[in-house]
Design a protein around this motif. Sequence first.
Motif, PDB file in Angstrom:
ATOM      1  N   PHE A 217       0.870  -1.071  -0.098  1.00 36.79           N
ATOM      2  CA  PHE A 217      -0.208  -0.166  -0.107  1.00 36.79           C
ATOM      3  C   PHE A 217       0.855   1.295  -0.020  1.00 36.79           C
ATOM      4  O   PHE A 217       0.486   2.424  -0.686  1.00 36.79           O
ATOM      5  CB  PHE A 217      -1.011  -0.214   1.235  1.00 36.79           C
ATOM      6  N   THR A 218       1.973   1.081   0.706  1.00 37.33           N
ATOM      7  CA  THR A 218       2.787   2.422   0.948  1.00 37.33           C
ATOM      8  C   THR A 218       3.609   2.700  -0.374  1.00 37.33           C
ATOM      9  O   THR A 218       4.298   3.635  -0.723  1.00 37.33           O
ATOM     10  CB  THR A 218       4.044   2.022   2.173  1.00 37.33           C
ATOM     11  N   LEU A 219       3.601   1.721  -1.516  1.00 30.11           N
ATOM     12  CA  LEU A 219       4.147   1.876  -2.823  1.00 30.11           C
ATOM     13  C   LEU A 219       3.392   2.954  -3.618  1.00 30.11           C
ATOM     14  O   LEU A 219       3.852   3.366  -4.547  1.00 30.11           O
ATOM     15  CB  LEU A 219       4.600   0.563  -3.445  1.00 30.11           C
ATOM     16  N   PHE A 220       2.237   2.816  -3.334  1.00 26.04           N
ATOM     17  CA  PHE A 220       1.073   3.650  -4.089  1.00 26.04           C
ATOM     18  C   PHE A 220       0.557   4.996  -3.408  1.00 26.04           C
ATOM     19  O   PHE A 220       0.459   5.955  -4.045  1.00 26.04           O
ATOM     20  CB  PHE A 220      -0.013   2.956  -4.396  1.00 26.04           C
ATOM     21  N   PHE A 221       0.661   4.810  -2.005  1.00 27.01           N
ATOM     22  CA  PHE A 221       0.442   6.301  -1.464  1.00 27.01           C
ATOM     23  C   PHE A 221       1.149   6.464  -0.157  1.00 27.01           C
ATOM     24  O   PHE A 221       1.845   5.531   0.453  1.00 27.01           O
ATOM     25  CB  PHE A 221      -1.189   5.790  -0.639  1.00 27.01           C
ATOM     26  N   SER A 222       1.603   7.715   0.109  1.00 28.17           N
ATOM     27  CA  SER A 222       2.292   8.272   1.082  1.00 28.17           C
ATOM     28  C   SER A 222       1.882   9.502   1.767  1.00 28.17           C
ATOM     29  O   SER A 222       0.916   9.979   1.224  1.00 28.17           O
ATOM     30  CB  SER A 222       3.672   8.537   0.475  1.00 28.17           C
ATOM     31  N   GLY A 223       2.338   9.696   2.887  1.00 30.50           N
ATOM     32  CA  GLY A 223       1.854  10.964   3.719  1.00 30.50           C
ATOM     33  C   GLY A 223       1.833  12.170   3.038  1.00 30.50           C
ATOM     34  O   GLY A 223       1.232  13.206   3.475  1.00 30.50           O
ATOM     35  N   GLY A 224       2.881  12.099   2.122  1.00 32.04           N
ATOM     36  CA  GLY A 224       3.114  13.547   1.425  1.00 32.04           C
ATOM     37  C   GLY A 224       4.291  14.386   2.147  1.00 32.04           C
ATOM     38  O   GLY A 224       4.832  14.091   3.213  1.00 32.04           O
ATOM     39  N   LEU A 225       4.712  15.238   1.444  1.00 36.67           N
ATOM     40  CA  LEU A 225       5.970  16.027   1.954  1.00 36.67           C
ATOM     41  C   LEU A 225       5.901  16.924   3.095  1.00 36.67           C
ATOM     42  O   LEU A 225       6.870  16.717   4.188  1.00 36.67           O
ATOM     43  CB  LEU A 225       6.488  16.838   0.751  1.00 36.67           C
ATOM     44  N   ILE A 226       4.633  17.620   3.186  1.00 34.83           N
ATOM     45  CA  ILE A 226       4.469  18.447   4.378  1.00 34.83           C
ATOM     46  C   ILE A 226       4.436  17.604   5.500  1.00 34.83           C
ATOM     47  O   ILE A 226       5.024  17.973   6.608  1.00 34.83           O
ATOM     48  CB  ILE A 226       3.245  19.470   3.965  1.00 34.83           C
ATOM     49  N   PRO A 227       3.364  16.643   5.673  1.00 34.96           N
ATOM     50  CA  PRO A 227       3.230  15.980   6.703  1.00 34.96           C
ATOM     51  C   PRO A 227       4.294  15.093   7.143  1.00 34.96           C
ATOM     52  O   PRO A 227       4.736  15.028   8.430  1.00 34.96           O
ATOM     53  CB  PRO A 227       2.049  14.908   6.382  1.00 34.96           C
ATOM     54  N   THR A 228       5.290  14.717   6.315  1.00 38.96           N
ATOM     55  CA  THR A 228       6.761  14.241   6.549  1.00 38.96           C
ATOM     56  C   THR A 228       7.592  15.132   7.369  1.00 38.96           C
ATOM     57  O   THR A 228       8.078  14.827   8.307  1.00 38.96           O
ATOM     58  CB  THR A 228       7.312  13.507   5.568  1.00 38.96           C
ATOM     59  N   TYR A 229       7.304  16.211   6.668  1.00 37.68           N
ATOM     60  CA  TYR A 229       8.333  17.356   7.696  1.00 37.68           C
ATOM     61  C   TYR A 229       7.717  17.796   8.782  1.00 37.68           C
ATOM     62  O   TYR A 229       8.867  17.776   9.865  1.00 37.68           O
ATOM     63  CB  TYR A 229       8.265  18.718   6.549  1.00 37.68           C
ATOM     64  N   LEU A 230       6.422  17.784   9.004  1.00 36.10           N
ATOM     65  CA  LEU A 230       6.131  17.995  10.439  1.00 36.10           C
ATOM     66  C   LEU A 230       6.337  16.970  11.428  1.00 36.10           C
ATOM     67  O   LEU A 230       6.517  16.969  12.559  1.00 36.10           O
ATOM     68  CB  LEU A 230       4.527  18.280  10.386  1.00 36.10           C
ATOM     69  N   LEU A 231       6.175  15.800  10.876  1.00 38.78           N
ATOM     70  CA  LEU A 231       6.644  14.663  11.787  1.00 38.78           C
ATOM     71  C   LEU A 231       8.085  14.744  12.165  1.00 38.78           C
ATOM     72  O   LEU A 231       8.439  14.531  13.297  1.00 38.78           O
ATOM     73  CB  LEU A 231       6.371  13.370  11.118  1.00 38.78           C
ATOM     74  N   ILE A 232       9.099  14.812  11.106  1.00 41.19           N
ATOM     75  CA  ILE A 232      10.347  14.829  11.508  1.00 41.19           C
ATOM     76  C   ILE A 232      10.593  16.047  12.500  1.00 41.19           C
ATOM     77  O   ILE A 232      11.599  15.994  13.196  1.00 41.19           O
ATOM     78  CB  ILE A 232      11.134  14.949  10.223  1.00 41.19           C
ATOM     79  N   LYS A 233       9.946  17.194  12.195  1.00 43.74           N
ATOM     80  CA  LYS A 233      10.283  18.343  13.141  1.00 43.74           C
ATOM     81  C   LYS A 233       9.787  18.023  14.575  1.00 43.74           C
ATOM     82  O   LYS A 233      10.453  18.234  15.713  1.00 43.74           O
ATOM     83  CB  LYS A 233       9.661  19.527  12.613  1.00 43.74           C
ATOM     84  N   GLN A 234       8.594  17.390  14.672  1.00 36.45           N
ATOM     85  CA  GLN A 234       8.241  17.008  15.991  1.00 36.45           C
ATOM     86  C   GLN A 234       9.025  15.975  16.809  1.00 36.45           C
ATOM     87  O   GLN A 234       9.247  15.931  17.943  1.00 36.45           O
ATOM     88  CB  GLN A 234       6.519  16.763  15.966  1.00 36.45           C
ATOM     89  N   LEU A 235       9.793  15.334  16.106  1.00 35.11           N
ATOM     90  CA  LEU A 235      10.495  14.383  16.480  1.00 35.11           C
ATOM     91  C   LEU A 235      11.792  14.849  16.810  1.00 35.11           C
ATOM     92  O   LEU A 235      12.787  14.067  17.223  1.00 35.11           O
ATOM     93  CB  LEU A 235      10.829  12.854  15.352  1.00 35.11           C
ATOM     94  N   SER A 236      12.269  16.029  16.458  1.00 30.86           N
ATOM     95  CA  SER A 236      13.419  17.069  16.486  1.00 30.86           C
ATOM     96  C   SER A 236      14.654  16.073  16.116  1.00 30.86           C
ATOM     97  O   SER A 236      15.549  16.003  16.344  1.00 30.86           O
ATOM     98  CB  SER A 236      13.737  16.922  18.207  1.00 30.86           C
TER      99      SER A 236
END
Length: 293
Positions: A115-134
């Motif tokens: 499923f992850t090969l066809f759909f992903s969270g996108g760049l902005i959610p990924t950036y926000l997640l990385i930021k929250q994880l410091s």
Amino acid sequence: MATNRGDRLFNFVNSFLLIFILLIVLYPMYFVLIASISNPEAVLNGKVFLIPKQLTLQGYDLVFKNKDILTGYGNTILYTVVGTALNLVMTVLAAYPLSRRDFKGRNAIMAMFIFTLFFSGGLIPTYLLIKQLSMLNTFAVMIVLGAVAVWNIIIMRTFFQQNVPVEVHEAASIDGCSNLGILIRVVIPLSAPILAVMVLFYSVDHWNAYFNALIFLSRRSQFPLQLILREILIQSQMQKMMENSQESFAKLLMSSESIKYAVIIIANLPIFLLYPFLQKYFVKGILIGAIKG
């Protein structure tokens, strides 16, 4: 076996076409090499074709005067070595259970992976997640973010299913091996070809990677080589290297031409040296996913 006239004609035409295609593929790489050691004025005037003209190492000299190049080289080597090691561990740990027929729920887990090969969270959610994880501006963001590739899991799972018989698992289990023991003592020693394939796949990905660094890193001391080269080739970073000089625009243009070809050679040399030793495994890895058990 005797060959008739038609067979000899076919072999001649086939060999001619293959050699012609080989030359078409190899010439651009050869041109970059000879252009990097030729006088940039001759390159700009189109005088460099088959042999170097007025040998010079000006481009390499200018590149290695830039300390960011050496820093980027070191960072890329570190990201590639550590990242590839983590990739191998994660891929093996994911592919081995999914290759076992006695593992309940493996089809559902595999479906979630696919499923992850066809759909992903996108760049902005990924950036926000990385930021929250410091994890911004950290070594981990270059390693953990791409810790595993689903396609490589599929390739390795297929290899385990086709090349490690169920009887081997059963024999090891009867001898008292745990599942982890079977993996370490039986499966991995039998999987050298696929491990070489994964090393090649992952190391090339890490060596060429620049997008994650572009998005998640802002400290120049952490930039990989590809990001430094991107600045040199696209953002005219070369001008900063020569900002105190009194050279004319034409001289600046020629220096830029030398640097362009030199950085291409510098960036690709390690992969060129690695690939011939792993080429047969690369071909086998491409074919594994197409073989039906």
